[in-house]
Scaffold this motif. Structure first.
Motif, short mmCIF file in Angstrom:
data_model
loop_
_atom_site.label_atom_id
_atom_site.label_comp_id
_atom_site.label_asym_id
_atom_site.label_seq_id
_atom_site.Cartn_x
_atom_site.Cartn_y
_atom_site.Cartn_z
N TYR A 191 25.75 48.38 62.95
CA TYR A 191 26.94 47.61 63.30
C TYR A 191 27.75 47.36 62.03
O TYR A 191 27.21 47.32 60.94
N PRO A 192 29.07 47.15 62.16
CA PRO A 192 29.87 46.85 60.98
C PRO A 192 29.43 45.54 60.32
O PRO A 192 29.13 44.55 61.00
N THR A 193 29.41 45.56 58.99
CA THR A 193 29.18 44.34 58.21
C THR A 193 30.54 43.74 57.91
O THR A 193 31.36 44.35 57.21
N VAL A 194 30.81 42.55 58.42
CA VAL A 194 32.15 41.97 58.36
C VAL A 194 32.12 40.66 57.59
O VAL A 194 31.26 39.81 57.81
N PHE A 195 33.07 40.51 56.66
CA PHE A 195 33.29 39.24 55.98
C PHE A 195 34.79 39.01 55.93
O PHE A 195 35.58 39.86 56.34
N ASN A 196 35.20 37.86 55.44
CA ASN A 196 36.63 37.56 55.45
C ASN A 196 37.14 37.19 54.07
O ASN A 196 36.37 36.90 53.15
N LYS A 197 38.45 37.26 53.92
CA LYS A 197 39.17 36.76 52.76
C LYS A 197 40.19 35.75 53.26
O LYS A 197 40.40 35.62 54.47
N TYR A 198 40.86 35.11 52.30
CA TYR A 198 41.94 34.19 52.64
C TYR A 198 43.24 34.68 52.02
O TYR A 198 43.23 35.39 51.01
N PRO A 199 44.38 34.32 52.62
CA PRO A 199 45.66 34.83 52.11
C PRO A 199 45.92 34.52 50.64
O PRO A 199 46.63 35.27 49.97
N GLU A 200 45.34 33.43 50.13
CA GLU A 200 45.54 33.08 48.71
C GLU A 200 45.01 34.15 47.77
O GLU A 200 45.37 34.17 46.58
N ALA A 201 44.15 35.04 48.26
CA ALA A 201 43.60 36.10 47.42
C ALA A 201 44.61 37.23 47.16
O ALA A 201 44.48 37.97 46.18
N LEU A 202 45.63 37.34 48.00
CA LEU A 202 46.49 38.52 47.97
C LEU A 202 47.53 38.46 46.84
O LEU A 202 48.11 37.42 46.57
N VAL A 203 47.75 39.63 46.22
CA VAL A 203 48.84 39.83 45.26
C VAL A 203 49.51 41.17 45.58
O VAL A 203 49.00 41.96 46.37
N GLY A 204 50.66 41.40 44.94
CA GLY A 204 51.42 42.59 45.22
C GLY A 204 50.94 43.82 44.47
O GLY A 204 50.03 43.76 43.62
N ALA A 205 51.59 44.94 44.75
CA ALA A 205 51.15 46.24 44.24
C ALA A 205 51.21 46.35 42.72
O ALA A 205 50.48 47.15 42.13
N GLY A 206 52.09 45.58 42.09
CA GLY A 206 52.20 45.64 40.63
C GLY A 206 51.85 44.35 39.94
O GLY A 206 52.04 44.22 38.72
N ASP A 207 51.35 43.37 40.68
CA ASP A 207 51.03 42.07 40.11
C ASP A 207 49.73 42.11 39.31
O ASP A 207 48.86 42.95 39.56
N PRO A 208 49.54 41.18 38.38
CA PRO A 208 48.25 41.09 37.70
C PRO A 208 47.16 40.59 38.63
O PRO A 208 47.43 39.86 39.59
N ILE A 209 45.94 41.01 38.34
CA ILE A 209 44.75 40.46 38.98
C ILE A 209 44.27 39.32 38.08
O ILE A 209 43.91 39.55 36.92
N ILE A 210 44.30 38.10 38.60
CA ILE A 210 43.96 36.93 37.81
C ILE A 210 42.48 36.62 37.98
O ILE A 210 41.99 36.45 39.11
N VAL A 211 41.76 36.53 36.87
CA VAL A 211 40.33 36.25 36.90
C VAL A 211 40.06 35.01 36.05
O VAL A 211 40.34 35.01 34.85
N PRO A 212 39.53 33.93 36.63
CA PRO A 212 39.19 32.77 35.81
C PRO A 212 38.00 33.08 34.91
O PRO A 212 37.15 33.92 35.25
N PRO A 213 37.91 32.43 33.75
CA PRO A 213 36.83 32.75 32.81
C PRO A 213 35.44 32.64 33.42
O PRO A 213 34.54 33.41 33.06
N HIS A 214 35.24 31.71 34.34
CA HIS A 214 33.90 31.52 34.92
C HIS A 214 33.53 32.62 35.91
O HIS A 214 32.40 32.62 36.42
N ALA A 215 34.43 33.58 36.15
CA ALA A 215 34.12 34.68 37.07
C ALA A 215 34.37 36.03 36.43
O ALA A 215 34.51 37.04 37.13
N ALA A 216 34.42 36.09 35.10
CA ALA A 216 34.87 37.30 34.41
C ALA A 216 33.75 38.24 33.98
O ALA A 216 34.04 39.28 33.37
N ASP A 217 32.51 37.95 34.31
CA ASP A 217 31.41 38.75 33.76
C ASP A 217 31.12 40.03 34.54
O ASP A 217 30.52 40.96 33.98
#
Length: 278
Positions: free
Chosen positions: A93-119
């Motif tokens: 069966y498909p393994t399904v999880f979700n995201k939230y709209p706050e995660a989305l950025v545009g095609a040329g935008d930076p991907i922002i990573v906070p220091p506590h999640a950068a490893d």
């Protein structure tokens, strides 16, 4: 047909992308708003608003193709090559999880990573499906008919956060981490075996074909719709092919300043720089 959402004068506007330019679709601030009109196909086809040459569109003008979907669903471990590299069994069966709209950025935008999640920041090129008609408890045929089009999504993953528990949500939903776009392309313009790929700093990391999916778009959408309705503008990401950084030996991850490009032939390319910061 190709549709997009462009930033303009502090706001956004839905556009139709023609060979020679982007044509504004008057009265619609974004593609999600357009898709909520049952007559969206005809409205987009006859739109004759202001035209902007494609060469004049800056990278940072591309907003997420649907900036605020009600739901973002993602199907994991869904490419046979990726399943093999991760040492997993093909799922029943498909393994399904979700995201939230706050995660989305545009095609040329930076991907922002906070220091506590950068490893352990990883890339995942994905075919994403945008829903065009509300469906609930749909058959595969009904699900296929409800697809407005396809786009590209980079399911940027903070692997350490993802793998702290069996639930993947937190590692997949960091704010401003998930590029999507640049355009919605109707299914008739996308080859069923289109090439999907990812590059990091110019080096090819992922390459596959979208027909390597275990659960194709219609099957995944029909399955999800058995639980709750899917609405116009909702996004369903269908999984990633082999070549992710976490599966490499040794693992390879994105760092501050990394440029990651993800694309699908016939749809478009996302090109985003990783910025580690607050």
């Amino acid at each position: 047909m190709r549709l997009a959402t462009l930033r303009r004068d502090g706001d956004t506007v839905a556009v139709r992308l023609d060979a020679d330019g982007a044509v504004e679709i008057p009265g619609f601030a974004d593609v999600g708003e357009l898709l909520n009109d049952p007559d969206w196909t005809a409205i987009a086809a006859r739109a004759a608003g202001r035209r902007l040459p494609l060469a004049d569109i800056r990278d940072d003008a591309w907003a997420p193709v649907v900036p605020a979907p009600r739901k973002i669903l993602c199907v994991g471990v869904n490419y046979r090559a990726h399943i093999e590299e991760m040492g997993r069994e093909e799922p029943d069966y498909p393994t399904v999880f979700n995201k939230y709209p706050e995660a989305l950025v545009g095609a040329g935008d930076p991907i922002i990573v906070p220091p506590h999640a950068a490893d352990a920041v990883d890339w995942e090129a994905e075919l994403a499906v945008v829903i065009g008609t509300r469906i609930h408890r749909a058959t595969e045929e009904e699900a296929a008919a409800a697809i407005a089009g396809y786009t590209v999504l980079n399911d940027t993953s903070m692997r350490d956060w993802q793998n702290r528990t069996l639930q993947w949500l937190l590692g997949k939903s960091f704010a401003d981490s998930t590029p999507v776009g640049p355009a919605l392309v109707t299914p008739d313009e996308v080859a069923p075996d289109a090439r999907i790929w990812a590059e990091v700093d110019g080096e090819l990391m992922q390459e596959g074909r979208i027909d390597d999916l275990v659960f194709g778009p219609a099957a995944a959408i029909a399955y999800i719709s058995q639980v709750f309705p899917l609405d116009p503008g909702d996004i369903v990401a269908t999984g990633t092919p082999g070549g992710v950084g976490h599966a490499r030996k040794p693992p390879r991850y994105l760092a501050n300043g990394s440029v990651v490009a993800t694309g699908i032939d016939g749809i478009g390319v996302l090109r985003n720089t990783v910025i580690v910061g607050s």
